[in-house]
Design an enzyme around this catalytic site. Structure first.
Site, mmCIF file in Angstrom:
data_model
loop_
_atom_site.group_PDB
_atom_site.id
_atom_site.type_symbol
_atom_site.label_atom_id
_atom_site.label_comp_id
_atom_site.label_asym_id
_atom_site.label_seq_id
_atom_site.Cartn_x
_atom_site.Cartn_y
_atom_site.Cartn_z
ATOM 1 N N PRO A 10 24.260 29.657 51.567
ATOM 2 C CA PRO A 10 23.170 30.330 52.262
ATOM 3 C C PRO A 10 21.846 30.295 51.517
ATOM 4 O O PRO A 10 21.796 30.455 50.296
ATOM 5 C CB PRO A 10 23.675 31.771 52.399
ATOM 6 C CG PRO A 10 24.719 31.920 51.363
ATOM 7 C CD PRO A 10 25.357 30.575 51.231
ATOM 8 N N ASN A 11 20.809 30.078 52.295
ATOM 9 C CA ASN A 11 19.405 30.104 51.852
ATOM 10 C C ASN A 11 18.992 28.879 51.034
ATOM 11 O O ASN A 11 17.812 28.723 50.717
ATOM 12 C CB ASN A 11 19.091 31.401 51.066
ATOM 13 C CG ASN A 11 19.360 32.635 51.891
ATOM 14 O OD1 ASN A 11 18.845 32.741 53.007
ATOM 15 N ND2 ASN A 11 20.177 33.541 51.407
ATOM 16 N N ARG A 18 11.421 28.627 48.718
ATOM 17 C CA ARG A 18 12.076 29.901 48.405
ATOM 18 C C ARG A 18 11.905 30.241 46.927
ATOM 19 O O ARG A 18 12.412 29.517 46.060
ATOM 20 C CB ARG A 18 13.571 29.761 48.719
ATOM 21 C CG ARG A 18 14.390 30.942 48.294
ATOM 22 C CD ARG A 18 15.881 30.608 48.300
ATOM 23 N NE ARG A 18 16.624 31.800 47.967
ATOM 24 C CZ ARG A 18 17.893 31.808 47.591
ATOM 25 N NH1 ARG A 18 18.572 30.678 47.521
ATOM 26 N NH2 ARG A 18 18.490 32.939 47.301
ATOM 27 N N TYR A 23 13.685 29.142 41.610
ATOM 28 C CA TYR A 23 14.500 27.987 42.009
ATOM 29 C C TYR A 23 13.772 26.642 41.923
ATOM 30 O O TYR A 23 14.364 25.612 42.218
ATOM 31 C CB TYR A 23 15.031 28.205 43.431
ATOM 32 C CG TYR A 23 15.926 29.421 43.540
ATOM 33 C CD1 TYR A 23 17.132 29.476 42.839
ATOM 34 C CD2 TYR A 23 15.568 30.528 44.307
ATOM 35 C CE1 TYR A 23 17.952 30.590 42.904
ATOM 36 C CE2 TYR A 23 16.382 31.643 44.386
ATOM 37 C CZ TYR A 23 17.574 31.674 43.681
ATOM 38 O OH TYR A 23 18.390 32.769 43.746
ATOM 39 N N ASN A 74 27.567 25.021 45.367
ATOM 40 C CA ASN A 74 26.610 26.100 45.119
ATOM 41 C C ASN A 74 26.751 27.048 46.300
ATOM 42 O O ASN A 74 26.195 26.800 47.376
ATOM 43 C CB ASN A 74 25.176 25.580 44.999
ATOM 44 C CG ASN A 74 24.206 26.703 44.627
ATOM 45 O OD1 ASN A 74 24.559 27.885 44.704
ATOM 46 N ND2 ASN A 74 22.997 26.342 44.235
ATOM 47 N N ALA A 77 24.651 33.301 47.335
ATOM 48 C CA ALA A 77 25.052 34.697 47.158
ATOM 49 C C ALA A 77 26.539 34.915 47.451
ATOM 50 O O ALA A 77 27.126 35.882 46.941
ATOM 51 C CB ALA A 77 24.201 35.592 48.050
ATOM 52 N N GLU A 98 31.581 24.970 40.108
ATOM 53 C CA GLU A 98 30.614 25.965 40.589
ATOM 54 C C GLU A 98 29.253 25.644 39.994
ATOM 55 O O GLU A 98 29.146 25.367 38.793
ATOM 56 C CB GLU A 98 31.054 27.364 40.158
ATOM 57 C CG GLU A 98 30.021 28.431 40.493
ATOM 58 C CD GLU A 98 30.407 29.816 39.978
ATOM 59 O OE1 GLU A 98 31.616 30.071 39.747
ATOM 60 O OE2 GLU A 98 29.498 30.637 39.798
ATOM 61 N N HIS A 100 24.896 26.573 39.956
ATOM 62 C CA HIS A 100 23.716 27.362 40.327
ATOM 63 C C HIS A 100 22.487 26.729 39.710
ATOM 64 O O HIS A 100 22.524 26.268 38.565
ATOM 65 C CB HIS A 100 23.835 28.807 39.829
ATOM 66 C CG HIS A 100 25.061 29.474 40.343
ATOM 67 N ND1 HIS A 100 25.167 29.931 41.624
ATOM 68 C CD2 HIS A 100 26.257 29.708 39.758
ATOM 69 C CE1 HIS A 100 26.379 30.431 41.809
ATOM 70 N NE2 HIS A 100 27.056 30.303 40.692
ATOM 71 N N LEU A 101 21.413 26.744 40.470
ATOM 72 C CA LEU A 101 20.141 26.250 39.938
ATOM 73 C C LEU A 101 19.643 27.160 38.821
ATOM 74 O O LEU A 101 19.177 26.695 37.779
ATOM 75 C CB LEU A 101 19.102 26.213 41.071
ATOM 76 C CG LEU A 101 19.382 25.198 42.176
ATOM 77 C CD1 LEU A 101 18.896 25.725 43.508
ATOM 78 C CD2 LEU A 101 18.746 23.872 41.853
ATOM 79 N N SER A 102 19.717 28.464 39.075
ATOM 80 C CA SER A 102 19.208 29.438 38.106
ATOM 81 C C SER A 102 20.325 29.838 37.136
ATOM 82 O O SER A 102 21.511 29.639 37.428
ATOM 83 C CB SER A 102 18.692 30.676 38.850
ATOM 84 O OG SER A 102 19.752 31.325 39.530
ATOM 85 N N ARG A 107 20.091 37.001 34.993
ATOM 86 C CA ARG A 107 19.475 37.705 36.131
ATOM 87 C C ARG A 107 20.182 39.050 36.383
ATOM 88 O O ARG A 107 20.823 39.587 35.496
ATOM 89 C CB ARG A 107 19.508 36.776 37.349
ATOM 90 C CG ARG A 107 18.737 35.460 37.107
ATOM 91 C CD ARG A 107 18.752 34.561 38.318
ATOM 92 N NE ARG A 107 18.051 35.175 39.442
ATOM 93 C CZ ARG A 107 18.146 34.736 40.693
ATOM 94 N NH1 ARG A 107 18.895 33.671 40.973
ATOM 95 N NH2 ARG A 107 17.488 35.337 41.670
HETATM 96 C C1 DQA Z 1 22.021 30.603 43.303
HETATM 97 C C2 DQA Z 1 22.179 31.936 42.542
HETATM 98 C C3 DQA Z 1 22.697 33.016 43.476
HETATM 99 O O1 DQA Z 1 22.819 34.241 42.777
HETATM 100 C C4 DQA Z 1 21.725 33.214 44.629
HETATM 101 O O2 DQA Z 1 22.228 34.173 45.524
HETATM 102 C C5 DQA Z 1 21.403 31.940 45.323
HETATM 103 C C6 DQA Z 1 21.158 30.741 44.518
HETATM 104 C C7 DQA Z 1 21.414 29.520 42.400
HETATM 105 O O3 DQA Z 1 21.524 28.335 42.745
HETATM 106 O O4 DQA Z 1 20.772 29.823 41.384
HETATM 107 O O5 DQA Z 1 21.268 31.903 46.542
HETATM 108 O O6 DQA Z 1 23.316 30.152 43.683
#
Ligand code: DQA
Length: 147
Positions: A10-11, A18, A23, A74, A77, A98, A100-102, A107
């Site tokens: 999502p997102n 965004r 990101y 990825n 959330a 798994e 994640h970009l961040s 965080r």
């Molecule tokens: C994310 C980190 C998640 O906590 C967040 O909800 C995202 C992006 C990342 O790629 O850093 O949507 O997965």
């Protein structure tokens, strides 16, 4: 040639606009093009998919069985909430990374918990779009060591 499903949750379709301070400005199209390019370089067949819907992500993980040799996920959330995604990965028994970009550990505390990590072969976070390249290299190496 081994095949990988690169699945974004999502997102992540909004990447580029965004929260660029978190990101970056790379779009999802840019990332998918980078993955296709890197796949050719290292000999990994790449398929990409994205959904904002938990059930659609579960379906995509189920469909990967028999089609792909591994998954780079990825889950956005849903990483922090979804027992359904964790169970889906455990069910298909495909090596999953798994991603994640961040750096989720730097965080908010609610991002420190991952259901996906329990069933992943490893976790890559904090390297932005480059993380996808790192994950592909790691999956390729993992698959070449499998018997
Ligand atoms: C994310 C980190 C998640 O906590 C967040 O909800 C995202 C992006 C990342 O790629 O850093 O949507 O997965």
């Amino acid at each position: 040639m081994p095949s990988v499903l690169i699945l974004n949750g999502p997102n992540l379709n909004l990447l580029g606009t965004r929260q660029p301070e978190v990101y970056g400005t790379t779009t999802l199209d840019d990332i998918e093009a980078l993955c296709a390019h890197h796949g050719k370089a290292i000999g990994l067949d790449v398929s990409c998919a994205q959904s904002n819907h938990e059930g659609a992500l579960v379906d995509a993980i189920h469909a990967a069985r028999g089609l792909h040799n591994g998954i780079i996920l990825n889950a956005g959330a849903y990483t922090h909430t979804s027992i359904a995604l964790m169970d889906a990965i455990a069910s298909v028994e495909l090596p999953t990374i798994e991603l994640h970009l961040s750096n989720v550990h730097a965080r908010e505390e609610f991002r420190h918990r991952s259901y996906i990590a329990r069933v992943a072969i490893g976790v890559i976070c904090g390297f932005g779009a480059q993380g996808y390249v790192l994950a592909m290299d790691a999956l390729k190496a993992h698959l070449s060591h499998e018997v």
